[in-house]
Write a protein that holds these residues in place. Structure first.
Motif, PDB file in Angstrom:
ATOM      1  N   GLY A  53       0.832  -1.303   0.023  1.00 49.70           N
ATOM      2  CA  GLY A  53       0.020   0.020   0.120  1.00 49.70           C
ATOM      3  C   GLY A  53       0.857   1.224  -0.030  1.00 49.70           C
ATOM      4  O   GLY A  53       2.064   1.143   0.518  1.00 49.70           O
ATOM      5  N   ALA A  54       0.325   2.457  -0.643  1.00 50.42           N
ATOM      6  CA  ALA A  54       1.019   3.591  -0.691  1.00 50.42           C
ATOM      7  C   ALA A  54       1.189   4.080   0.581  1.00 50.42           C
ATOM      8  O   ALA A  54       2.040   4.813   0.990  1.00 50.42           O
ATOM      9  CB  ALA A  54       0.456   4.532  -1.764  1.00 50.42           C
ATOM     10  N   GLY A  55       0.113   4.140   1.306  1.00 49.70           N
ATOM     11  CA  GLY A  55       0.004   4.741   2.864  1.00 49.70           C
ATOM     12  C   GLY A  55      -0.614   6.053   2.810  1.00 49.70           C
ATOM     13  O   GLY A  55      -0.467   6.670   3.820  1.00 49.70           O
ATOM     14  N   MET A  56      -1.430   6.467   2.030  1.00 50.44           N
ATOM     15  CA  MET A  56      -2.173   7.583   2.165  1.00 50.44           C
ATOM     16  C   MET A  56      -3.394   7.491   3.116  1.00 50.44           C
ATOM     17  O   MET A  56      -3.882   6.541   3.214  1.00 50.44           O
ATOM     18  CB  MET A  56      -2.828   7.960   0.557  1.00 50.44           C
ATOM     19  CG  MET A  56      -1.915   8.472  -0.287  1.00 50.44           C
ATOM     20  SD  MET A  56      -3.003   9.045  -1.900  1.00 50.44           S
ATOM     21  CE  MET A  56      -3.646   7.328  -2.422  1.00 50.44           C
ATOM     22  N   LEU A  57      -3.366   8.580   3.815  1.00 48.89           N
ATOM     23  CA  LEU A  57      -4.503   8.502   5.011  1.00 48.89           C
ATOM     24  C   LEU A  57      -5.306   9.734   4.245  1.00 48.89           C
ATOM     25  O   LEU A  57      -5.259  10.873   4.701  1.00 48.89           O
ATOM     26  CB  LEU A  57      -3.855   8.708   5.942  1.00 48.89           C
ATOM     27  CG  LEU A  57      -2.781   7.950   6.572  1.00 48.89           C
ATOM     28  CD1 LEU A  57      -1.948   8.531   7.918  1.00 48.89           C
ATOM     29  CD2 LEU A  57      -3.135   6.587   6.549  1.00 48.89           C
ATOM     30  N   ALA A  58      -6.286   9.411   3.261  1.00 46.17           N
ATOM     31  CA  ALA A  58      -6.586  10.640   2.392  1.00 46.17           C
ATOM     32  C   ALA A  58      -8.202  10.570   2.056  1.00 46.17           C
ATOM     33  O   ALA A  58      -8.644  10.239   1.013  1.00 46.17           O
ATOM     34  CB  ALA A  58      -5.773  10.651   1.132  1.00 46.17           C
ATOM     35  N   PRO A  59      -8.919  10.797   3.186  1.00 51.28           N
ATOM     36  CA  PRO A  59     -10.463  11.097   2.687  1.00 51.28           C
ATOM     37  C   PRO A  59     -10.609  11.927   1.293  1.00 51.28           C
ATOM     38  O   PRO A  59     -11.242  11.728   0.808  1.00 51.28           O
ATOM     39  CB  PRO A  59     -11.126  11.255   4.101  1.00 51.28           C
ATOM     40  CG  PRO A  59     -10.190  11.053   5.176  1.00 51.28           C
ATOM     41  CD  PRO A  59      -8.800  11.172   4.419  1.00 51.28           C
ATOM     42  N   GLY A  60      -9.874  13.089   1.424  1.00 46.54           N
ATOM     43  CA  GLY A  60      -9.864  13.785   0.414  1.00 46.54           C
ATOM     44  C   GLY A  60      -9.902  13.478  -0.955  1.00 46.54           C
ATOM     45  O   GLY A  60     -10.665  13.703  -1.796  1.00 46.54           O
ATOM     46  N   GLY A  61      -9.029  12.389  -1.049  1.00 51.19           N
ATOM     47  CA  GLY A  61      -8.666  11.790  -2.106  1.00 51.19           C
ATOM     48  C   GLY A  61      -9.662  10.593  -2.641  1.00 51.19           C
ATOM     49  O   GLY A  61      -9.874  10.164  -3.654  1.00 51.19           O
ATOM     50  N   GLU A  62      -9.865   9.902  -1.435  1.00 52.47           N
ATOM     51  CA  GLU A  62     -10.837   8.706  -1.793  1.00 52.47           C
ATOM     52  C   GLU A  62     -12.285   8.624  -1.404  1.00 52.47           C
ATOM     53  O   GLU A  62     -12.968   7.594  -1.790  1.00 52.47           O
ATOM     54  CB  GLU A  62     -10.166   7.592  -0.637  1.00 52.47           C
ATOM     55  CG  GLU A  62      -8.635   7.352  -0.767  1.00 52.47           C
ATOM     56  CD  GLU A  62      -8.668   6.256  -1.993  1.00 52.47           C
ATOM     57  OE1 GLU A  62      -9.639   5.607  -2.298  1.00 52.47           O
ATOM     58  OE2 GLU A  62      -7.513   6.514  -2.747  1.00 52.47           O
ATOM     59  N   ILE A  63     -12.854   9.817  -0.851  1.00 55.85           N
ATOM     60  CA  ILE A  63     -14.054   9.692  -0.324  1.00 55.85           C
ATOM     61  C   ILE A  63     -14.957  10.795  -1.325  1.00 55.85           C
ATOM     62  O   ILE A  63     -14.548  12.012  -1.426  1.00 55.85           O
ATOM     63  CB  ILE A  63     -14.410  10.060   0.942  1.00 55.85           C
ATOM     64  CG1 ILE A  63     -13.605   9.207   1.985  1.00 55.85           C
ATOM     65  CG2 ILE A  63     -15.957   9.989   1.407  1.00 55.85           C
ATOM     66  CD1 ILE A  63     -14.138   7.732   2.020  1.00 55.85           C
ATOM     67  N   GLU A  64     -16.140  10.370  -1.885  1.00 51.42           N
ATOM     68  CA  GLU A  64     -16.911  11.186  -3.096  1.00 51.42           C
ATOM     69  C   GLU A  64     -18.137  11.774  -2.151  1.00 51.42           C
ATOM     70  O   GLU A  64     -18.611  12.789  -2.790  1.00 51.42           O
ATOM     71  CB  GLU A  64     -17.328  10.271  -4.047  1.00 51.42           C
ATOM     72  CG  GLU A  64     -16.049   9.686  -4.891  1.00 51.42           C
ATOM     73  CD  GLU A  64     -15.549  10.709  -5.830  1.00 51.42           C
ATOM     74  OE1 GLU A  64     -16.146  11.738  -6.235  1.00 51.42           O
ATOM     75  OE2 GLU A  64     -14.394  10.662  -5.768  1.00 51.42           O
ATOM     76  N   GLY A  65     -18.429  10.983  -1.190  1.00 54.41           N
ATOM     77  CA  GLY A  65     -19.908  11.599  -0.608  1.00 54.41           C
ATOM     78  C   GLY A  65     -20.126  10.747   0.589  1.00 54.41           C
ATOM     79  O   GLY A  65     -19.349   9.906   0.982  1.00 54.41           O
TER      80      GLY A  65
END
Ligand code: FAD
Ligand code: GLY
Length: 364
Positions: A53-65
């Motif tokens: 895994g890349a290790g992003m902790l990124a709701p900004g990039g992964e969550i649409e709604g």
């Protein structure tokens, strides 16, 4: 029976199938609550998706709604700093964790409009972001391609962790709490009994108080003679590439469409990732690697002439839903289906599942 009787010991202890970030986080939390825990890992601990895994902790990039995934992702993101700190304290290992933020860049007005639409939906569920003009991006991210840049958005709460260091810390923290870590030992079946589960492994079978299935993309292949077959799991392969670069070459996550870039503290600048439904095939496809390198070089032109020094693949654990909880109110518990966000979701999965198991076993 004496407490040291092996049969008695197993009957009071909890078995975990799978020693990735999810299985080890759950095992560690259960051990903190006083349960004897054994983790069975069919290969080596943390060697699959949790290594890749890349290790992003990124709701900004992964969550649409709004969704259950969104709620859990946001809860887990808030738990992360303390989770990493606690593992560092418990293990003595340093873990690269960066509250670096993330930026999405757009090279057309249509793409920029799509970013703003998504940001409006995200704002409603508590994901903050702010618009960036092309001039601001040029000023603060001078390495990002500037020709054709239409603008972007900054997500201050996105971050990154090095999952390989996190898993190494968890392994040590588990060992210090007495968790038995059994590598090269696969769980093949679980037979649900009254108040217990008989666990069959490649090295024999024993009865445990509970079994947690945290075997990532392989979870659905464990045979369970319970009320119904387990929800299926499926591997979704991803290729990643890496470049060794000077520190601060990429000081936030950078996203453009489906491509992301981030840099670990050890200098490795990672670009990802492909999304392939091809089963458990471990080959590295040179065409996919070239496509990723081209995409990375588009966003960061100084990479255009650089050949990635590392390339690897992993299997995201997909399922019909994210499964965290008891299977039909039995002593069999599921912890899989984390797909693209299992690194992010580890703290909330471990906390919620350990609390559920603890509460349910205390009252039975
Ligand atoms: P795994 O790490 O796969 O662990 C499962 C373990 O179970 C394995 O070690 C396996 O050997 C073992 N096992 C299998 N069968 C058995 C059995 N029968 N008995 C015992 N053991 C068994 N997530 C993020 O949050 N952020 C990201 O940026 C991110 N990027 C990703 C990029 C790529 C390319 C990939 C592939 C994944 C990415 N993910 C990311 C997803 C994340 O890596 C996974 O969701 C997470 O690692 C899943 O953890 P896990 O412990 O469930 O699975
Ligand atoms: N979350 C990033 C990926 O799965 O590629």
């Amino acid at each position: 029976m004496s407490p040291s009787d092996p049969a008695q010991l197993h009957h009071t202890s909890i078995a975990v199938a799978g020693g990735g970030i999810i299985g080890m986080s759950v095992a560690w939390r259960l051990a903190q609550q006083g349960w004897p825990v054994t983790v069975f890992e069919k290969e080596t601990l943390g060697g699959e998706a949790s290594w890749a895994g890349a290790g992003m902790l990124a709701p900004g990039g992964e969550i649409e709604g709004p969704s259950e995934l969104a709620t859990l992702s946001l809860q887990s993101r808030r738990l992360y700093g303390a989770f990493v700190h606690e593992i560092e304290e418990a293990s003595g290992c340093r873990i690269d964790y960066q509250e670096c933020g993330g930026i999405d860049v757009a090279y057309s007005l249509d793409d920029l409009a799509r970013l703003e639409d998504r940001a409006a939906r995200q704002a409603e569920i508590g994901i903050p972001s702010k618009p960036l003009t092309a001039a601001e991006i040029r000023a603060f991210w001078p390495r990002i391609r500037s020709e054709g840049l239409a603008g972007g958005r900054f997500y201050p709460e996105d971050g990154i962790v090095n999952p390989r260091e996190l898993v190494a810390g968890l392994r040590c923290a588990c060992t210090r709490l007495g968790v038995r870590l059994m590598e090269h030992s696969a769980v093949t079946a679980g037979r649900i009994k009254s108040g217990a589960v008989e666990v069959e492994t490649s090295s024999g079978s024993n009865t445990y108080r509970a079994l947690v299935i945290a075997a990532g993309a392989w979870s659905g292949s464990i045979i369970v003679d319970g009320p119904s077959p387990l929800p299926a799991s499926e591997p979704v392969k991803g290729h990643l590439i890496g470049y060794h670069q000077p520190e601060q070459t990429c000081s936030t996550i950078i996203r453009h469409g489906s491509v992301y870039l981030l840099q670990r503290a050890n200098g490795l600048l990672i670009a990802g990732a492909s999304v392939e439904r091809v089963g458990f095939h471990r080959e590295i496809n040179p065409h996919i690697v070239s496509d990723l390198a081209r995409s990375a070089g588009f966003v960061l032109p100084h990479l255009e002439e650089t050949v990635p020094s590392e390339k690897w693949i992993g299997f995201r654990p997909a399922s019909n839903a994210l499964h965290i909880g008891s299977w039909h109110s039995t002593h069999l518990y599921l912890a899989y289906g984390h797909y693209r966000n299992g690194i992010l979701l580890a703290p909330v999965t471990a906390r919620n599942l350990a609390d559920t198991i603890n509460a349910s076993l205390q009252t039975r």
